[in-house]
Design a protein around this motif. Structure first.
Motif, PDB file in Angstrom:
ATOM      1  N   LEU A 233      55.037  39.121  51.133  1.00  6.49           N
ATOM      2  CA  LEU A 233      55.688  38.301  50.006  1.00  6.49           C
ATOM      3  C   LEU A 233      54.615  38.007  48.620  1.00  6.49           C
ATOM      4  CD1 LEU A 233      57.218  35.221  52.241  1.00  6.49           C
ATOM      5  CD2 LEU A 233      58.047  36.783  50.604  1.00  6.49           C
ATOM      6  N   TYR A 234      53.481  38.388  48.897  1.00  7.03           N
ATOM      7  CA  TYR A 234      52.859  38.472  47.967  1.00  7.03           C
ATOM      8  C   TYR A 234      52.924  38.486  46.856  1.00  7.03           C
ATOM      9  CZ  TYR A 234      48.135  38.745  44.692  1.00  7.03           C
ATOM     10  OH  TYR A 234      48.089  39.168  43.474  1.00  7.03           O
ATOM     11  N   ARG A 235      52.894  39.980  47.017  1.00  4.38           N
ATOM     12  CA  ARG A 235      52.702  41.563  46.234  1.00  4.38           C
ATOM     13  C   ARG A 235      53.909  41.388  45.705  1.00  4.38           C
ATOM     14  NH1 ARG A 235      48.943  45.843  47.521  1.00  4.38           N
ATOM     15  NH2 ARG A 235      47.279  45.202  49.009  1.00  4.38           N
ATOM     16  N   TRP A 236      55.592  41.100  46.610  1.00  3.61           N
ATOM     17  CA  TRP A 236      56.811  41.467  45.755  1.00  3.61           C
ATOM     18  C   TRP A 236      56.924  40.540  44.918  1.00  3.61           C
ATOM     19  CZ3 TRP A 236      61.458  38.299  47.402  1.00  3.61           C
ATOM     20  CH2 TRP A 236      62.581  38.620  46.745  1.00  3.61           C
ATOM     21  N   THR A 237      56.571  39.040  45.180  1.00  6.84           N
ATOM     22  CA  THR A 237      56.822  37.744  44.233  1.00  6.84           C
ATOM     23  C   THR A 237      55.762  37.908  43.171  1.00  6.84           C
ATOM     24  OG1 THR A 237      56.563  36.415  46.379  1.00  6.84           O
ATOM     25  CG2 THR A 237      56.277  35.573  44.271  1.00  6.84           C
ATOM     26  N   ALA A 238      54.480  38.637  43.241  1.00  8.53           N
ATOM     27  CA  ALA A 238      53.639  39.106  41.751  1.00  8.53           C
ATOM     28  C   ALA A 238      54.047  39.693  41.195  1.00  8.53           C
ATOM     29  CB  ALA A 238      52.135  39.641  42.655  1.00  8.53           C
ATOM     30  N   ILE A 239      54.413  40.658  41.780  1.00  8.94           N
ATOM     31  CA  ILE A 239      55.546  42.247  40.804  1.00  8.94           C
ATOM     32  C   ILE A 239      56.551  41.387  39.743  1.00  8.94           C
ATOM     33  CG2 ILE A 239      57.061  44.209  41.201  1.00  8.94           C
ATOM     34  CD1 ILE A 239      55.507  44.919  43.546  1.00  8.94           C
ATOM     35  N   GLN A 240      57.544  40.809  40.975  1.00  7.55           N
ATOM     36  CA  GLN A 240      58.685  39.866  40.027  1.00  7.55           C
ATOM     37  C   GLN A 240      58.145  38.848  38.717  1.00  7.55           C
ATOM     38  OE1 GLN A 240      62.036  41.541  40.745  1.00  7.55           O
ATOM     39  NE2 GLN A 240      60.122  42.766  42.154  1.00  7.55           N
ATOM     40  N   ALA A 241      57.131  38.649  39.227  1.00 12.01           N
ATOM     41  CA  ALA A 241      56.586  37.777  38.267  1.00 12.01           C
ATOM     42  C   ALA A 241      55.984  38.219  36.831  1.00 12.01           C
ATOM     43  CB  ALA A 241      55.795  36.608  38.431  1.00 12.01           C
ATOM     44  N   LYS A 242      55.416  39.447  37.348  1.00  8.57           N
ATOM     45  CA  LYS A 242      55.000  39.889  35.867  1.00  8.57           C
ATOM     46  C   LYS A 242      56.267  40.523  35.625  1.00  8.57           C
ATOM     47  CE  LYS A 242      51.576  43.643  34.932  1.00  8.57           C
ATOM     48  NZ  LYS A 242      51.136  44.366  35.615  1.00  8.57           N
ATOM     49  N   THR A 243      57.255  41.137  35.838  1.00 12.23           N
ATOM     50  CA  THR A 243      58.332  41.657  35.534  1.00 12.23           C
ATOM     51  C   THR A 243      58.959  40.441  34.271  1.00 12.23           C
ATOM     52  OG1 THR A 243      59.151  42.980  37.278  1.00 12.23           O
ATOM     53  CG2 THR A 243      60.651  42.341  35.546  1.00 12.23           C
TER      54      THR A 243
ATOM     55  N   ASN B 203      53.200  30.762  42.879  1.00 12.59           N
ATOM     56  CA  ASN B 203      53.184  31.033  43.825  1.00 12.59           C
ATOM     57  C   ASN B 203      53.141  31.830  44.299  1.00 12.59           C
ATOM     58  OD1 ASN B 203      55.243  28.756  45.299  1.00 12.59           O
ATOM     59  ND2 ASN B 203      56.826  30.043  45.096  1.00 12.59           N
ATOM     60  N   ALA B 204      53.177  33.319  43.756  1.00 10.23           N
ATOM     61  CA  ALA B 204      52.861  34.207  44.627  1.00 10.23           C
ATOM     62  C   ALA B 204      51.306  34.117  45.343  1.00 10.23           C
ATOM     63  CB  ALA B 204      52.984  35.449  43.764  1.00 10.23           C
ATOM     64  N   TRP B 205      50.539  33.556  44.495  1.00 12.25           N
ATOM     65  CA  TRP B 205      49.407  33.218  45.142  1.00 12.25           C
ATOM     66  C   TRP B 205      48.980  32.366  46.353  1.00 12.25           C
ATOM     67  CZ3 TRP B 205      44.357  35.412  45.465  1.00 12.25           C
ATOM     68  CH2 TRP B 205      43.963  35.992  44.949  1.00 12.25           C
ATOM     69  N   HIS B 206      50.014  31.116  46.596  1.00 15.51           N
ATOM     70  CA  HIS B 206      50.261  30.536  47.376  1.00 15.51           C
ATOM     71  C   HIS B 206      50.484  31.636  48.581  1.00 15.51           C
ATOM     72  CE1 HIS B 206      51.421  26.081  48.764  1.00 15.51           C
ATOM     73  NE2 HIS B 206      50.708  26.432  49.420  1.00 15.51           N
ATOM     74  N   HIS B 207      51.428  31.967  48.202  1.00 16.41           N
ATOM     75  CA  HIS B 207      51.272  33.381  49.516  1.00 16.41           C
ATOM     76  C   HIS B 207      50.212  33.880  50.383  1.00 16.41           C
ATOM     77  CE1 HIS B 207      55.881  32.021  49.365  1.00 16.41           C
ATOM     78  NE2 HIS B 207      56.588  33.035  48.467  1.00 16.41           N
ATOM     79  N   ARG B 208      49.272  34.432  48.994  1.00 18.51           N
ATOM     80  CA  ARG B 208      48.685  35.367  48.838  1.00 18.51           C
ATOM     81  C   ARG B 208      47.818  33.990  50.326  1.00 18.51           C
ATOM     82  NH1 ARG B 208      45.211  39.693  46.127  1.00 18.51           N
ATOM     83  NH2 ARG B 208      46.990  41.097  47.698  1.00 18.51           N
ATOM     84  N   SER B 209      47.497  32.964  49.407  1.00 21.08           N
ATOM     85  CA  SER B 209      45.727  32.277  50.447  1.00 21.08           C
ATOM     86  C   SER B 209      46.698  31.515  51.587  1.00 21.08           C
ATOM     87  CB  SER B 209      46.309  30.919  49.626  1.00 21.08           C
ATOM     88  OG  SER B 209      47.829  29.786  49.253  1.00 21.08           O
ATOM     89  N   ASP B 210      48.467  31.657  52.006  1.00 22.06           N
ATOM     90  CA  ASP B 210      48.307  32.235  53.344  1.00 22.06           C
ATOM     91  C   ASP B 210      48.101  33.030  54.085  1.00 22.06           C
ATOM     92  OD1 ASP B 210      49.684  30.456  55.367  1.00 22.06           O
ATOM     93  OD2 ASP B 210      51.688  30.479  54.637  1.00 22.06           O
ATOM     94  N   ALA B 211      48.105  33.527  53.865  1.00 18.85           N
ATOM     95  CA  ALA B 211      47.888  34.940  54.214  1.00 18.85           C
ATOM     96  C   ALA B 211      46.251  35.450  54.442  1.00 18.85           C
ATOM     97  CB  ALA B 211      48.198  36.782  53.595  1.00 18.85           C
ATOM     98  N   LEU B 212      45.520  34.729  53.644  1.00 20.96           N
ATOM     99  CA  LEU B 212      44.181  35.034  53.204  1.00 20.96           C
ATOM    100  C   LEU B 212      43.414  33.952  54.477  1.00 20.96           C
ATOM    101  CD1 LEU B 212      43.073  35.422  49.756  1.00 20.96           C
ATOM    102  CD2 LEU B 212      42.495  36.472  52.101  1.00 20.96           C
ATOM    103  N   SER B 213      44.669  33.063  54.797  1.00 18.25           N
ATOM    104  CA  SER B 213      44.071  32.080  55.780  1.00 18.25           C
ATOM    105  C   SER B 213      44.212  32.642  56.794  1.00 18.25           C
ATOM    106  CB  SER B 213      44.427  30.484  55.116  1.00 18.25           C
ATOM    107  OG  SER B 213      45.982  30.510  55.501  1.00 18.25           O
ATOM    108  N   SER B 214      45.533  33.064  57.064  1.00 21.33           N
ATOM    109  CA  SER B 214      45.380  33.704  58.497  1.00 21.33           C
ATOM    110  C   SER B 214      44.584  34.611  59.355  1.00 21.33           C
ATOM    111  CB  SER B 214      46.891  34.445  58.403  1.00 21.33           C
ATOM    112  OG  SER B 214      48.368  33.702  58.240  1.00 21.33           O
TER     113      SER B 214
END
Length: 309
Positions: A131-141, A150-161
């Motif tokens: 989700l982070y990678r997909w959201t970050a790509i769309q955000a950059k677009t 919000n993409a980094w919020h996804h990554r923080s969730d991934a890292l926290s797991s």
């Protein structure tokens, strides 16, 4: 911002929301069943994503609106406020998780999470990183800082797991180490607070009218050097409003040049900058004569052979 970009923001956020609901339910349920404090904390973190998703869905309706009489510079600061809200929510969640973890460490009862908790953590890492990678790509677009936050919020969730999964495995091999799960929850807290700071600080700088980009002045000077009729550019000021940048500066031309020609040179240079500088949406240029009174980068001097103009 175009209607296509707004629809993309809505689409990406809704997909993330559905994923967050599913992951939060799975992690909290399995955390309760296995007694994993860290997995429950991770599930709460996923639920916090829903709050920020809601902020994106509501905020995007405002910051994408065109400029009007009340907001002549546009509504970009609504995106800034959304980023601040996301950052604060992350900080509150992180502090809450940390407090619960410290309280759990002082408790006499201890749990030993099993492989079911490990599986839930691994699934969370995979899904949230995707989700982070997909959201970050769309955000950059579409150049959306709020969507990137919000993409980094996804990554923080991934890292926290990740520490959750590591703690479960460590607990499996070293069952006498009772506090591994709680320590993992504290690591989750640190990661969440770090993500919160990285989202909040740029937004705070923006509200305090800090310089938008440290490199933008060098870029403008480089482009100005390509124009033989532009003698000097100085007093470059930039400020950010949401995902866009506003510029103003002084541009010096030959004092003998006609007003019309100076105006045409300025307009062409402005169009060139707007084309080259992606985040810049508006530029105010003050035309000045290239004489001793106005020169700053190359000032006149009495003893260097520079004829006073």
């Amino acid at each position: 911002m175009s209607k296509k970009a707004v629809k993309l923001i809505q689409k990406v956020t809704w997909v993330g929301s559905i994923a967050n609901i599913a992951l939060a339910f799975i992690k909290i349920t399995i955390g309760k069943l296995t007694g994993s404090q860290a997995l429950i904390a991770d599930g709460v973190h996923s639920f916090s994503d829903l709050v920020t998703d809601t902020a994106i869905l509501i905020g995007s309706r405002y910051w994408t609106a065109p400029a009007d009489k009340e907001h002549p510079y546009g509504h970009g600061r609504f995106e800034t406020l959304t980023n601040i809200f996301i950052g604060f929510i992350l900080a509150i969640v992180g502090i809450g998780i940390g407090w619960d973890s410290l309280y759990s460490i002082s408790s006499e009862s201890h749990s030993e999470p099993g492989m079911l908790a490990f599986s839930a953590a691994v699934v969370s890492v995979v899904v949230k990183e995707a989700l982070y990678r997909w959201t970050a790509i769309q955000a950059k677009t579409i150049n959306s800082r709020a969507l990137y936050a919000n993409a980094w919020h996804h990554r923080s969730d991934a890292l926290s797991s990740l520490p959750v999964a590591i703690a479960v495995i460590a607990n499996y091999f070293f069952p006498t180490f009772h506090y591994l799960d709680q320590i993992a929850a504290l690591i989750v807290t640190a990661m969440i607070l770090k993500a919160s700071f990285e989202i909040l600080w740029p937004a705070i700088l923006e509200l305090t009218e800090a310089k938008a980009d440290s490199d933008i002045e060098k870029q403008i000077q480089a482009y100005a050097a390509e124009y033989k009729d532009i003698k000097e550019v100085h007093e470059i000021r930039s400020r950010r409003t949401g995902s866009t940048i506003l510029l103003d500066f002084h541009l010096l031309v030959d004092p003998e040049m006609s007003v019309e020609r100076a105006h045409n040179i300025t307009e062409n240079f402005k169009i060139h900058l707007l084309d080259k500088l992606d985040e810049v949406v508006d530029i105010i240029i003050h035309i000045e004569p290239y004489n001793c009174e106005e020169r700053m980068l190359n000032p006149c001097c009495d003893d260097c052979g520079d004829k006073k103009e």
